[in-house]
Motif scaffolding. Structure first.
Motif, PDB file in Angstrom:
ATOM      1  N   VAL A 105       0.838  -1.211   0.000  1.00  0.00           N
ATOM      2  CA  VAL A 105       0.000   0.000   0.000  1.00  0.00           C
ATOM      3  C   VAL A 105       0.867   1.253   0.000  1.00  0.00           C
ATOM      4  N   LEU A 106       1.967   1.222   0.766  1.00  0.00           N
ATOM      5  CA  LEU A 106       2.862   2.372   0.817  1.00  0.00           C
ATOM      6  C   LEU A 106       3.523   2.619  -0.533  1.00  0.00           C
ATOM      7  N   VAL A 107       3.953   1.549  -1.226  1.00  0.00           N
ATOM      8  CA  VAL A 107       4.588   1.692  -2.534  1.00  0.00           C
ATOM      9  C   VAL A 107       3.621   2.289  -3.553  1.00  0.00           C
ATOM     10  N   VAL A 108       2.385   1.804  -3.556  1.00  0.00           N
ATOM     11  CA  VAL A 108       1.376   2.333  -4.490  1.00  0.00           C
ATOM     12  C   VAL A 108       1.104   3.806  -4.209  1.00  0.00           C
ATOM     13  N   THR A 109       1.014   4.163  -2.922  1.00  0.00           N
ATOM     14  CA  THR A 109       0.760   5.565  -2.551  1.00  0.00           C
ATOM     15  C   THR A 109       1.905   6.471  -3.006  1.00  0.00           C
ATOM     16  N   LEU A 110       3.155   6.023  -2.766  1.00  0.00           N
ATOM     17  CA  LEU A 110       4.308   6.818  -3.191  1.00  0.00           C
ATOM     18  C   LEU A 110       4.365   6.958  -4.711  1.00  0.00           C
ATOM     19  N   SER A 111       3.992   5.915  -5.442  1.00  0.00           N
ATOM     20  CA  SER A 111       3.993   5.986  -6.909  1.00  0.00           C
ATOM     21  C   SER A 111       3.002   7.027  -7.409  1.00  0.00           C
ATOM     22  N   VAL A 167       2.035  12.729  -9.398  1.00  0.00           N
ATOM     23  CA  VAL A 167       1.471  14.070  -9.196  1.00  0.00           C
ATOM     24  C   VAL A 167       2.575  15.120  -9.180  1.00  0.00           C
ATOM     25  N   VAL A 168       3.665  14.836  -8.443  1.00  0.00           N
ATOM     26  CA  VAL A 168       4.787  15.782  -8.376  1.00  0.00           C
ATOM     27  C   VAL A 168       5.429  15.965  -9.749  1.00  0.00           C
ATOM     28  N   GLU A 169       5.591  14.863 -10.487  1.00  0.00           N
ATOM     29  CA  GLU A 169       6.174  14.943 -11.831  1.00  0.00           C
ATOM     30  C   GLU A 169       5.299  15.785 -12.758  1.00  0.00           C
ATOM     31  N   GLY A 170       3.983  15.634 -12.632  1.00  0.00           N
ATOM     32  CA  GLY A 170       3.076  16.444 -13.443  1.00  0.00           C
ATOM     33  C   GLY A 170       3.224  17.917 -13.141  1.00  0.00           C
ATOM     34  N   CYS A 171       3.410  18.258 -11.854  1.00  0.00           N
ATOM     35  CA  CYS A 171       3.610  19.668 -11.483  1.00  0.00           C
ATOM     36  C   CYS A 171       4.898  20.223 -12.091  1.00  0.00           C
ATOM     37  N   LYS A 230       5.281  23.300 -14.835  1.00  0.00           N
ATOM     38  CA  LYS A 230       6.130  24.471 -14.619  1.00  0.00           C
ATOM     39  C   LYS A 230       7.163  24.615 -15.725  1.00  0.00           C
ATOM     40  N   LEU A 231       7.752  23.479 -16.150  1.00  0.00           N
ATOM     41  CA  LEU A 231       8.724  23.523 -17.236  1.00  0.00           C
ATOM     42  C   LEU A 231       8.077  24.000 -18.525  1.00  0.00           C
ATOM     43  N   TYR A 232       6.852  23.569 -18.782  1.00  0.00           N
ATOM     44  CA  TYR A 232       6.142  24.010 -19.986  1.00  0.00           C
ATOM     45  C   TYR A 232       5.908  25.514 -19.954  1.00  0.00           C
ATOM     46  N   MET A 233       5.514  26.040 -18.788  1.00  0.00           N
ATOM     47  CA  MET A 233       5.271  27.477 -18.682  1.00  0.00           C
ATOM     48  C   MET A 233       6.549  28.267 -18.892  1.00  0.00           C
ATOM     49  N   LYS A 234       7.672  27.782 -18.322  1.00  0.00           N
ATOM     50  CA  LYS A 234       8.940  28.482 -18.513  1.00  0.00           C
ATOM     51  C   LYS A 234       9.394  28.413 -19.965  1.00  0.00           C
ATOM     52  N   THR A 235       9.205  27.242 -20.590  1.00  0.00           N
ATOM     53  CA  THR A 235       9.589  27.100 -21.994  1.00  0.00           C
ATOM     54  C   THR A 235       8.768  28.013 -22.883  1.00  0.00           C
ATOM     55  N   GLU A 236       7.485  28.135 -22.601  1.00  0.00           N
ATOM     56  CA  GLU A 236       6.635  29.026 -23.397  1.00  0.00           C
ATOM     57  C   GLU A 236       7.067  30.474 -23.238  1.00  0.00           C
TER      58      GLU A 236
END
Length: 265
Positions: free
Chosen positions: A42-48, A53-57, A61-67
């Protein structure tokens, strides 16, 4: 007597009802390690999920800076700026200046927007004929600009050492010119007494008129020449353009220009 006793005591057969019957299996109790493995899964699934979510953020942010950076690179006044926040502030200040000036549509860039690398773009002068066929330019009108480079009498002065991209374009009406025409980009340097030839294009053609010998005022033989290349220049060098039959140069800022910009120190 024996027979009488046998009749009074009949034989009794006992049937064992449990024969061939196996008892149900006992419920297996969850051990301590089973619970630990479950919690770990359960802990591994939660961390994944949290990592996604963090990677999406970060991607957003990278997309906004690139634009923001792509918008900055489309403006030559901001090509040497890497901070998009500063760029947004500078753009806002430029818009305020345009609104305050009202009648004028031209915004003269400040030195902070031009960046650390030298560059220049010179436009054709209304009187392009100079001594020894040196083409004369305009450095402070319309799209003409110089930054960390200076201009004087048809010559562009190099202030910093480095590798520069040089370019020049001319357009001439050679309808009445039967001698060879040469378009050159030259350099004067302190190391040599004579001017050095960096680039050259040559045209040798004479337009044949009609057999009647009558020349129409609308006859044209347009010759476009464009030269460009990368050269190492030193502080103190002068760059200029020469053109044979310079009197036949067709006027216009989009037809004739020259420029330079540093690629690398």
């Amino acid at each position: 007597m024996a027979e009488g006793n046998a009749a009074s005591h009949p034989q009794v057969f006992v049937v064992d009802s449990r024969a061939g019957f196996s008892p149900p299996p006992r419920p297996v109790k969850k051990t301590r390690w089973t619970l630990i493995r479950h919690r770990f899964l359960v802990l591994v699934v939660t961390l994944s999920v949290l990592g996604l979510v963090v990677e999406g953020c970060f991607v957003y942010k990278l997309y906004m800076k690139t634009e923001a950076f792509s918008i900055c690179m489309s403006d030559p006044r901001c090509q040497n700026m890497s901070n998009s926040n500063i760029f947004a502030k500078q753009v806002g200040s430029l818009k305020d200046r345009v609104a305050s000036e009202g009648a004028s549509n031209e915004v003269h860039p400040t030195p902070s927007l031009l960046g650390p690398k030298p560059f220049a773009h010179l436009m054709c002068s209304s009187n392009p004929v100079g001594e020894k066929n040196v083409v004369q330019w305009v450095d402070k009108h319309g799209d003409a600009v110089t930054h960390q480079m200076s201009y004087n009498n048809g010559r562009l002065f190099v202030e910093k050492d480095g590798y520069y991209y040089l370019y020049s374009k001319v357009q001439i009406n050679a309808v009445e010119v039967c001698s060879p025409i040469e378009h050159k980009v030259m350099k004067d340097t302190l190391a040599y007494e004579q001017s050095m030839e960096l680039m050259k294009s040559k045209r040798s053609h004479c337009l044949t008129h009609k057999r009647s010998g009558v020349k129409s005022s609308g006859d044209e033989d347009i010759w476009d020449s464009f030269l460009a290349g990368i050269f190492h220049l030193r502080s103190g060098d002068y760059i200029f353009v020469t053109l044979d039959n310079i009197q036949k140069l067709r006027p216009g800022p989009t037809k004739n220009f020259m420029g330079a910009f540093m690629i690398s120190p």
